[in-house]
Design an enzyme around this catalytic site. Structure first.
Site: not given
Length: 283
Positions: A86-89, A91
């Site tokens: 994760g940590l990708c908005g 997406f």
């Protein structure tokens, strides 16, 4: 109001987080550049395969092949390509949302999950997972795409699946990743005629054997391209998210520092007032 000690602790904690997000942004930027180069390098070959397939298909009207057979879509399979982390908005959530919308209203379907985020989502909701691949996006190559393609092609040729769809993220640019739903099977060769002119081709050995080689190549290449596009999109989204997180951390540190300075000034003013008041009382 929080004490000066609490404010210092919060500033230190946010500063440590900012260092992490800044490092992750740098790593994502480096990986994104390599992934973007791979996507741009692979697109011309993918386009050429589609063009050749379209020309052969248009010149071979009536050609029969198991991967071209059109049936009523009673049993459908979806290949969903997401990231493992994760940590990708938004997406992954945008990809999963698009896939879930496409699956809505289909009671009889299988899901082939590539990526941990998609696997976790569909497993929690009791979808039938025909295959699941986790931790493969970064190292996925043509061999992996061939493995997945063989699985769905064998199922389709055996009439276990009546249609196969591919859900992935198309890399448009660093800021834009577009969820795409592509119909893989039955294979639909694109139009191969240019300017409306009909061209007669001489096939050697014959059109059926050529199509038998081209169709699997087309399916494999579509899957490989989807993996490359999703990988580039993920690192772009992660780089953007970490850049935003770093900027937000800087803003929070600035606001907390201002609050801490005000609290410190108020404390100093209070102490001075107490000293002056005490001195006045002694007179």
């Amino acid at each position: 109001m929080a004490s000066i000690r609490d404010l210092r602790r919060r500033i230190k904690s946010i500063s440590n987080t900012q260092k992490i997000t800044k490092a992750m942004k740098a790593v994502s930027a480096a990986k994104m550049r390599r992934a973007q180069e791979n996507v741009l390098a692979a697109r011309p070959f993918a386009k050429r395969v589609r063009d050749v397939l379209g020309r052969v298909g248009s010149a071979s009207v009536g050609l029969k092949h198991p991967l071209l057979a059109v049936r009523e879509a009673n049993k459908v399979a979806y290949i969903v390509v997401t990231a493992d982390r994760g940590l990708c908005g938004g997406f992954n959530s945008n990809l999963i949302k698009r896939a879930a919308q496409e699956m809505k209203g289909r009671p009889n379907l299988d899901v082939v999950c590539i990526g941990r985020k998609g696997r976790d989502f569909f497993r929690r909701r009791d979808y039938n997972l025909a295959q699941q691949y986790v931790g493969v996006i970064d190292a996925a190559g043509p061999g992996f795409a061939r493995e997945v393609a063989k699985f769905v092609m064998d199922k389709y040729a055996a009439e276990e699946y009546d249609a196969v769809y591919l859900v992935y993220s198309q890399f448009v640019n660093v800021l834009v990743q577009k969820p795409i739903v592509q119909k893989l099977l039955p294979a639909e060769p694109p139009e191969g005629e240019a300017d409306g002119k009909h061209v007669d081709y001489i096939f050697e050995p014959d059109a059926e054997q050529i199509m038998g080689k081209l169709l699997p190549m087309y399916i494999e290449n579509s899957l490989f391209q989807a993996l490359l596009e999703t990988k580039a999109g993920f690192y772009s989204a992660q780089m953007t998210a970490m850049d935003n997180a770093t900027s937000n951390a800087a803003d929070m540190i600035e606001r907390l520092t201002l609050t801490m300075n005000r609290a410190r000034q108020a404390a100093i003013t209070k102490e001075i007032s107490e000293i002056v008041g005490g001195a006045a009382a002694l007179e």
